[in-house]
Scaffold this active site. Structure first.
Site, PDB file in Angstrom:
ATOM      1  N   LYS A  41     -12.043  21.248  25.436  1.00 33.87           N
ATOM      2  CA  LYS A  41     -10.993  20.469  26.043  1.00 33.87           C
ATOM      3  C   LYS A  41     -11.130  18.996  25.677  1.00 33.87           C
ATOM      4  O   LYS A  41     -10.215  18.198  25.858  1.00 33.87           O
ATOM      5  CB  LYS A  41     -11.091  20.584  27.574  1.00 33.87           C
ATOM      6  CG  LYS A  41     -11.008  21.983  28.107  1.00 33.87           C
ATOM      7  CD  LYS A  41     -11.359  21.984  29.600  1.00 33.87           C
ATOM      8  CE  LYS A  41     -11.695  23.361  30.058  1.00 33.87           C
ATOM      9  NZ  LYS A  41     -12.216  23.357  31.442  1.00 33.87           N
ATOM     10  N   GLY A  42     -12.301  18.633  25.162  1.00 31.29           N
ATOM     11  CA  GLY A  42     -12.642  17.217  24.980  1.00 31.29           C
ATOM     12  C   GLY A  42     -11.687  16.416  24.108  1.00 31.29           C
ATOM     13  O   GLY A  42     -11.528  15.217  24.295  1.00 31.29           O
ATOM     14  N   GLU A  97     -11.598  16.344  16.783  1.00 27.91           N
ATOM     15  CA  GLU A  97     -12.735  16.620  17.678  1.00 27.91           C
ATOM     16  C   GLU A  97     -13.060  15.355  18.477  1.00 27.91           C
ATOM     17  O   GLU A  97     -12.835  14.234  18.012  1.00 27.91           O
ATOM     18  CB  GLU A  97     -13.914  17.076  16.792  1.00 27.91           C
ATOM     19  CG  GLU A  97     -15.219  17.335  17.485  1.00 27.91           C
ATOM     20  CD  GLU A  97     -15.206  18.470  18.493  1.00 27.91           C
ATOM     21  OE1 GLU A  97     -14.372  18.424  19.416  1.00 27.91           O
ATOM     22  OE2 GLU A  97     -16.075  19.366  18.388  1.00 27.91           O
ATOM     23  N   ASP A  98     -13.582  15.529  19.669  1.00 29.30           N
ATOM     24  CA  ASP A  98     -13.944  14.383  20.499  1.00 29.30           C
ATOM     25  C   ASP A  98     -15.168  13.664  19.958  1.00 29.30           C
ATOM     26  O   ASP A  98     -15.164  12.461  19.743  1.00 29.30           O
ATOM     27  CB  ASP A  98     -14.160  14.810  21.972  1.00 29.30           C
ATOM     28  CG  ASP A  98     -15.120  15.989  22.128  1.00 29.30           C
ATOM     29  OD1 ASP A  98     -15.675  16.487  21.117  1.00 29.30           O
ATOM     30  OD2 ASP A  98     -15.315  16.433  23.280  1.00 29.30           O
ATOM     31  N   ASP A 101     -22.063  15.549  17.401  1.00 32.14           N
ATOM     32  CA  ASP A 101     -23.412  15.288  17.901  1.00 32.14           C
ATOM     33  C   ASP A 101     -24.404  15.937  16.937  1.00 32.14           C
ATOM     34  O   ASP A 101     -24.740  15.373  15.908  1.00 32.14           O
ATOM     35  CB  ASP A 101     -23.467  15.845  19.328  1.00 32.14           C
ATOM     36  CG  ASP A 101     -24.742  15.505  20.063  1.00 32.14           C
ATOM     37  OD1 ASP A 101     -25.302  14.434  19.830  1.00 32.14           O
ATOM     38  OD2 ASP A 101     -25.167  16.328  20.895  1.00 32.14           O
ATOM     39  N   VAL A 151     -22.168  10.289  26.701  1.00 30.74           N
ATOM     40  CA  VAL A 151     -20.998   9.500  27.098  1.00 30.74           C
ATOM     41  C   VAL A 151     -19.931  10.369  27.760  1.00 30.74           C
ATOM     42  O   VAL A 151     -19.847  11.581  27.504  1.00 30.74           O
ATOM     43  CB  VAL A 151     -20.399   8.737  25.892  1.00 30.74           C
ATOM     44  CG1 VAL A 151     -21.335   7.634  25.427  1.00 30.74           C
ATOM     45  CG2 VAL A 151     -20.059   9.684  24.740  1.00 30.74           C
ATOM     46  N   ASP A 157     -16.407  14.960  29.245  1.00 30.92           N
ATOM     47  CA  ASP A 157     -16.744  15.233  30.650  1.00 30.92           C
ATOM     48  C   ASP A 157     -18.246  15.307  30.897  1.00 30.92           C
ATOM     49  O   ASP A 157     -19.052  15.397  29.965  1.00 30.92           O
ATOM     50  CB  ASP A 157     -16.153  16.586  31.071  1.00 30.92           C
ATOM     51  CG  ASP A 157     -16.954  17.752  30.488  1.00 30.92           C
ATOM     52  OD1 ASP A 157     -17.264  17.715  29.277  1.00 30.92           O
ATOM     53  OD2 ASP A 157     -17.297  18.678  31.243  1.00 30.92           O
ATOM     54  N   ARG A 163     -13.087  13.086  32.563  1.00 29.09           N
ATOM     55  CA  ARG A 163     -12.251  13.181  31.351  1.00 29.09           C
ATOM     56  C   ARG A 163     -11.103  12.180  31.382  1.00 29.09           C
ATOM     57  O   ARG A 163     -10.633  11.741  30.345  1.00 29.09           O
ATOM     58  CB  ARG A 163     -11.642  14.593  31.224  1.00 29.09           C
ATOM     59  CG  ARG A 163     -12.642  15.686  30.937  1.00 29.09           C
ATOM     60  CD  ARG A 163     -11.890  16.952  30.522  1.00 29.09           C
ATOM     61  NE  ARG A 163     -12.710  18.153  30.597  1.00 29.09           N
ATOM     62  CZ  ARG A 163     -13.543  18.574  29.654  1.00 29.09           C
ATOM     63  NH1 ARG A 163     -13.691  17.877  28.550  1.00 29.09           N
ATOM     64  NH2 ARG A 163     -14.238  19.678  29.804  1.00 29.09           N
TER      65      ARG A 163
END
Ligand code: 5GP
Length: 178
Positions: A41-42, A97-98, A101, A151, A157, A163
């Site tokens: 959902k990011g 994409e959010d 990582d 973050v 989230d 969010r």
């Protein structure tokens, strides 16, 4: 909001960078058959802002993959929870994409989507944490490189919260480093 620490990227800076990315993508995809694939959902908030800055006809689709759950550490296991609604064969796919990582999610998604024979496949992420990479990923459009901090905000989230913050903030480590 006791769990929210320092603001890393404020709202104005985010908006400005998203406009720049949108302009760059607009130039690169003129005359192409662009489909944005948001990773739920990011990426939802970033993708909705970004899409408004891409001044081209485009389609949108979404995928959901397994994420960290309630933990802040990657399990390394990627599972598709929701697949695309439509075929991408012959399309110019841009994954939105959010945050990247370890890179494990995108590494998996890239090979999965390439097997569906798109005309092209590129990646756009809002945030990049290069110091945490476990597998190499070529990212075509990066909003911001950030240090190794957990973050939240702007779609990201912690336990489904934060969010909707309009900025990116560092989560107070006290809540998960106990
Ligand atoms: P990767 O597979 O690259 O390790 O992880 C990507 C996913 O992990 C992101 O899409 C995001 O859901 C989650 N993630 C990684 N770092 C952070 C972070 O700092 N904050 C939040 N909220 N999620 C993160």
């Amino acid at each position: 909001m006791d769990n929210i620490g320092e603001i890393l990227i404020d709202e104005e800076t985010l908006i400005k960078r998203v406009k720049e990315l949108g302009a760059e993508i607009t130039e690169d995809y003129r005359g192409k058959n662009l489909i944005l694939i948001g990773i739920l959902k990011g990426a939802v908030i970033f993708m909705s802002d970004l899409s408004k800055e891409i001044k081209l006809p485009l389609a949108m689709d979404f995928m959901a993959v397994s994420s960290y759950g309630a933990s802040t550490h990657s399990s390394g296991v990627v599972r598709i929870l929701k697949d695309l609604d439509a075929e991408i064969e012959g399309k110019d796919v841009l994954i939105v994409e959010d945050i990247v990582d370890t890179g494990l999610t995108l590494h998996y998604l890239q090979s999965n989507l390439l097997s569906r024979k798109p005309n092209s496949l590129k990646i756009c992420c809002c945030l990049d944490k290069p110091s945490r990479r476990k597998v190499p990923v070529d990212i075509d459009y990066v909003g911001f490189e950030i240090p190794d901090e957990y973050v939240v905000g702007y779609g990201l989230d912690y336990n489904e919260r934060y969010r909707n913050l309009p900025y990116i903030s560092i989560l107070n480590p006290d809540i998960y480093k106990k």
